[in-house]
Design an enzyme around this catalytic site. Structure first.
Site, PDB file in Angstrom:
ATOM      1  N   LYS A 226       0.904  -1.336   0.015  1.00 13.37           N
ATOM      2  CA  LYS A 226      -0.053  -0.040  -0.014  1.00 13.37           C
ATOM      3  C   LYS A 226       0.756   1.296  -0.056  1.00 13.37           C
ATOM      4  CE  LYS A 226      -4.486  -1.568   1.785  1.00 13.37           C
ATOM      5  NZ  LYS A 226      -5.351  -1.616   3.050  1.00 13.37           N
ATOM      6  N   ARG A 260      -3.486 -10.115   4.846  1.00  9.89           N
ATOM      7  CA  ARG A 260      -4.175 -10.090   3.847  1.00  9.89           C
ATOM      8  C   ARG A 260      -3.123  -9.543   2.613  1.00  9.89           C
ATOM      9  NH1 ARG A 260      -6.709  -6.243   0.332  1.00  9.89           N
ATOM     10  NH2 ARG A 260      -8.471  -7.381  -1.088  1.00  9.89           N
TER      11      ARG A 260
END
Length: 293
Positions: A226, A260
């Site tokens: 991210k 995740r």
């Protein structure tokens, strides 16, 4: 540190989260920030699922609509056309695979579970479709509750908090009560890294994530590749695996039960190293107790 055994019922399969597990991301979208367009055929999608399962993924998270800032909002029918054939194909080729459906829509959740999904992963906490939470309750599947400030298209405009950790914790407490009232049993908590948070908010959540340790409610960490990693390091998402692994170790130290991820093998290795450190630490603690006696 030992964690109490936590079992979640995934359509009759019990997933033991007493040790950390890895959730592999399968984005069936053309516009996701890292892997958009890579799995746009059944052959490519199944090859990636096979790879993730062979590398140790416990869950395959299937998503048909990107939730990155500024992503295009597609209609329900298009989302269904993206996810349903893939979910059915996964269950055909890998019948024991546990699938989660990443959606904000009740109708998509319902049809995905009917097709073989066993977990609903919702970034909106039910705020974008009034039918989502009642549908999850009716389906009787585990639900991943994520914190999001604002809406996906505007969430990164200028997010503000007095104390991001306490505000996210308060949000969880309120929503858990609501979910329990609806009859939703298995709940997992996701602090929502990158969803309505500035860089410093993300790192404060990560380093204080142990605050969210509520008995029976496993915590999921979704930091893979991210912007909190690649923007800070001034690299591209394709170059953010090393940073991702570093943050995965911190997440595990703070009590995360599920990672995740885009890169299953690397995450599994982080889990293995964390478990080794935890085991050695516990043994050292026992040695100290024996010496004191």
């Amino acid at each position: 540190m030992l964690h109490p055994q936590t079992l979640i019922n995934c359509a009759g399969q019990l997933l033991d989260l007493s040790r950390p597990r890895v959730m592999g991301i399968l984005n069936l979208t053309p516009d996701s920030f890292y892997d958009g367009g890579r799995y746009d055929s059944e052959q490519r999608a199944m090859a990636q699922v096979e790879r993730m399962l062979s590398e140790g993924a416990a869950i395959i998270d299937v998503g048909g609509m990107s939730s990155r800032p500024g992503a295009k909002v597609i209609d329900t029918q298009e989302e269904l056309q993206r996810v349903l054939p893939t979910i059915k194909a996964i269950k055909q080729h890998f019948p024991q695979a546990i699938i989660s459906i990443d959606t904000i829509r009740g109708e998509v959740a319902r049809q995905a579970v009917e097709a073989g999904a066993a977990i609903v992963n919702d970034i909106s906490a039910g705020s974008l479709d009034p039918m989502l939470l009642p549908t999850v309750a009716d389906l009787g599947v585990p639900y991943i509750l994520m914190h999001l400030q604002g809406r996906p298209e505007t969430m990164q405009d200028n997010p503000q908090y007095q104390d991001v950790v306490l505000e996210v914790l308060d949000f969880f407490c309120q929503k858990i009560a609501e979910l329990r009232q609806l009859g939703i049993g298995d709940i997992l908590l996701d602090p929502g890294f990158g969803f309505g948070k500035k860089l410093e908010h993300n790192y404060e959540l990560l380093t204080r994530m142990n605050v969210f340790q509520i008995p029976g409610l496993p915590v999921l960490a979704g930091v893979s590749r991210k912007s909190m990693i690649y923007k800070y390091l001034k690299v591209k998402p394709e170059e953010a695996l090393n940073g991702t692994s570093a943050l995965h170790m911190i997440a595990l130290q703070q009590g995360a039960r599920i990672l995740r991820v885009h890169d299953v093998k690397a995450a599994i290795e982080v889990v293995q190293l964390w478990e080794m450190c935890a085991a050695v630490g516990e043994n050292c603690g026992e040695d100290v107790k024996l010496q004191k006696k």
